[in-house]
Design a protein around this motif. Structure first.
Motif, short mmCIF file in Angstrom:
data_model
loop_
_atom_site.label_atom_id
_atom_site.label_comp_id
_atom_site.label_asym_id
_atom_site.label_seq_id
_atom_site.Cartn_x
_atom_site.Cartn_y
_atom_site.Cartn_z
N MET A 83 -29.06 79.59 52.65
CA MET A 83 -27.77 79.89 53.27
C MET A 83 -27.80 81.30 53.86
O MET A 83 -28.26 82.23 53.21
N THR A 84 -27.34 81.43 55.08
CA THR A 84 -27.29 82.73 55.74
C THR A 84 -25.85 83.24 55.76
O THR A 84 -24.93 82.49 56.09
N ILE A 85 -25.67 84.52 55.42
CA ILE A 85 -24.35 85.12 55.31
C ILE A 85 -24.23 86.31 56.25
O ILE A 85 -25.12 87.17 56.29
N GLY B 68 -24.85 77.90 62.06
CA GLY B 68 -25.02 77.51 60.67
C GLY B 68 -24.86 78.64 59.67
O GLY B 68 -25.34 78.55 58.54
N ILE B 69 -24.15 79.69 60.07
CA ILE B 69 -23.99 80.89 59.24
C ILE B 69 -22.58 80.96 58.68
O ILE B 69 -21.61 80.72 59.40
N ASP B 70 -22.45 81.30 57.39
CA ASP B 70 -21.15 81.56 56.78
C ASP B 70 -20.73 82.99 57.10
O ASP B 70 -21.58 83.90 57.13
N ARG C 233 -18.40 75.58 58.23
CA ARG C 233 -18.94 76.76 57.58
C ARG C 233 -17.89 77.40 56.68
O ARG C 233 -16.69 77.21 56.86
N LYS C 234 -18.33 78.20 55.73
CA LYS C 234 -17.44 78.95 54.86
C LYS C 234 -17.04 80.26 55.53
O LYS C 234 -17.81 80.84 56.30
N LEU D 109 -19.61 84.71 48.87
CA LEU D 109 -20.40 83.89 49.78
C LEU D 109 -21.89 83.87 49.43
O LEU D 109 -22.54 82.83 49.53
N GLY D 110 -22.43 85.02 49.04
CA GLY D 110 -23.85 85.09 48.71
C GLY D 110 -24.48 86.35 49.27
O GLY D 110 -23.81 87.19 49.87
#
Length: 259
Positions: A1-3, A25-27, A52-53, A78-79
């Motif tokens: 996952m990319t933040i 595809g990035i939060d 996405r978040k 989120l991460g």
């Protein structure tokens, strides 16, 4: 996952970047001033509609405590932080050095230089803490590359971001952290259109003539989506060998004025 964190994300270039990164595809953590809450919530809804978040964090980027909170909240909710987009900035007012307001000078320095510095500093330190690797992107301008009439202090702040980008890339490159900035000419945003109206009034220039003078070789102006496309590439592995650069996106505007 990319933040990713994006400052100044409520509208204009920041919003366009947020939506583009979400499509990649990035939060996204969205940051802006409290007065922009409604616009931030709209951007957040658009991002979530893309699957996405997203979270919202509101405050002043010139506050070190706020930027520390932005990063800690993003990591917690989120991460690990992969991307920092230090987009937030202000243009100030049309003026000359001889008559420039010191209050406006201080606000430009606080927001554009101090705010960007804090984003770079705290994001880079967080990325190192995580083990290295990451991307930092700042909001430059063609006014930081060549003096343009009417915005001397704004141009000064953008020249400072160009230098800061180089120093950040130099210091953190061995940790796998890349740092670049995007440097547009006039972009069709609400902030720029307000500036145009001020310049037109001050110089007694018809607004359409003014727009034409700030357009690129093709006669058009940069859009927020044009900038977002560049930022998307700067954040991707396709630009993995690019760091310490301030990339101009101006439709040939500077070249037009040097012909």
């Amino acid at each position: 996952m990319t933040i990713a964190i994006i400052t100044g994300a409520a509208q204009g270039i920041g919003k366009a970047i947020a939506l583009r990164l979400a499509r990649d595809g990035i939060d996204v953590a969205l940051c802006d001033l409290q007065i922009q809450q409604t616009l931030l919530e709209n951007t957040k809804a658009n991002i979530e509609a893309l699957g996405r978040k997203s979270i919202i964090l509101m405050g002043d980027i010139s506050s070190s405590i706020f930027i520390e909170t932005v990063i800690s909240e993003t990591v917690s909710r989120l991460g690990p932080l992969d991307i920092m987009i230090a987009n937030a900035g202000i243009a100030g007012t049309y003026s000359k050095i001889s008559t420039h307001s010191l209050d406006v000078f201080d606000k430009l320095v606080q927001t554009n230089i101090r705010g960007t510095f804090l984003c770079y500093q705290h994001a880079a330190n967080q990325m190192v803490k995580q083990g290295g690797k990451g991307v930092i992107v700042g909001a430059g301008s063609v006014t930081g590359q060549q003096a343009l009439h009417g915005y001397p202090v704004y141009g000064m702040t953008k020249a400072a971001i160009r230098a800061l980008t180089q120093y950040t890339a130099q210091e953190f490159g061995k940790q796998g952290i890349r740092c670049n900035s995007y440097c547009p000419a006039s972009v069709e945003t609400e902030m720029v259109m307000k500036s145009f109206a001020t310049i037109a009034q001050a110089t007694k220039t018809p607004l359409e003539d003014l727009r034409a003078s700030y357009s690129g070789i093709n006669g058009g102006m940069c859009t927020p989506e044009d900038v977002a496309n560049l930022v998307s590439w700067l954040c991707s592995d396709e630009s993995s060998f690019l760091t310490g650069q301030s990339v101009t996106i101006d439709g040939g505007y500077l070249m037009k004025h040097n012909l």
